[in-house]
Each structure stands twice: as C-alpha cells, then as structure tokens.
Design a protein around this motif. Structure first.
Motif: not given
Length: 140
Positions: A89-95
């Motif tokens: 439901g949001g954003f994430k720094i994945e890598k």
C-alpha cells in the motif's frame, strides 16, 4: 558526528513542491517534487540522494580497505542504482545495486573481491539500508 539536511514542502503530495538544503551548502534549496521523483522533471529525489550516498560511502570504504591492505587505487568508479517499488500500500526501497569498475595496480582478483565485499557490508550506508544490496565488481 552529526550531519544535517533540511526539507521544506509546499502543497499536496502530487502537486506540491519542495526543496532540500544541507548544512554544508552542497544542496541549497535544491528542488524536489512528485515530478522529479516519478517523472523526469529537473531536480532531485530521495532515491537519487540515497544512491549518491551509497556509491560515495562504499567507494570511500573500499579505498580505506585497499589502503589498509597496502594497495593504492588508480581509480574506483561506482554506480549505485536504487530501486523504488510499490509494496504494502505504499512504496519501498527494495534494492541498491552497486556496480564497481576499479583499477588497482598489483591487486589480484580474489583479494579484490574480498576487500570489495568487506567494504560493501561495512560502509555505514549499506548498514543502514533495509534493502537487498548487490555488488558487481570488476577489476580492470
């Protein structure tokens, strides 16, 4: 040691604008917005700044590792590519994908890989990121 940056925002998330300033003055009212983050409008965004911080931190950490091991790099070039994805439901720094090209006279590939791995795992920015970190290191 404490380093500071300041953010100012005006308006809504999508239509608003902001600027970033660091105490050092390197960033001084540098614009950021939805369009600088998700489109291609000139300005910066948090992910770009994290990428710059990660590339710089890792490269300096590697320079110290090499120095301690008795090597002087002719050149270290690092790119950090930070991936922002939608998640939960949001954003994430994945890598954060580090790509290193190095010229270090007298250093063999095995020792280079070892020192680069130590730098990647121990630079302060790597240690603070809650993301997958990869390293593609080439000794030229």
């Amino acid at each position: 040691m404490i380093r500071k940056a300041h953010a100012q925002w005006r308006g809504t998330g999508r239509d608003g604008t902001g600027d970033l300033t660091t105490d050092s003055g390197v960033l001084s009212h540098t614009p950021y917005s939805f369009k600088t983050r998700f489109e291609s409008e000139p300005g910066t965004n948090p992910e770009e700044l994290i990428a710059a911080a990660h590339a710089g931190c890792f490269t300096m950490a590697l320079a110290f590792q090499l120095q301690t091991a008795g090597f002087t790099p002719e050149e270290l070039n690092t790119e950090a590519a930070v991936s922002l994805v939608q998640a939960d439901g949001g954003f994430k720094i994945e890598k954060s994908a580090l790509t290193l090209r190095a010229k270090v006279p007298g250093l063999d590939k095995a020792r280079f890989d070892e020192l680069a791995g130590v730098a990647e795992k121990n630079c302060p920015v790597s240690r603070v990121l809650n993301a997958e970190i990869t390293l593609d290191a080439t000794l030229e």
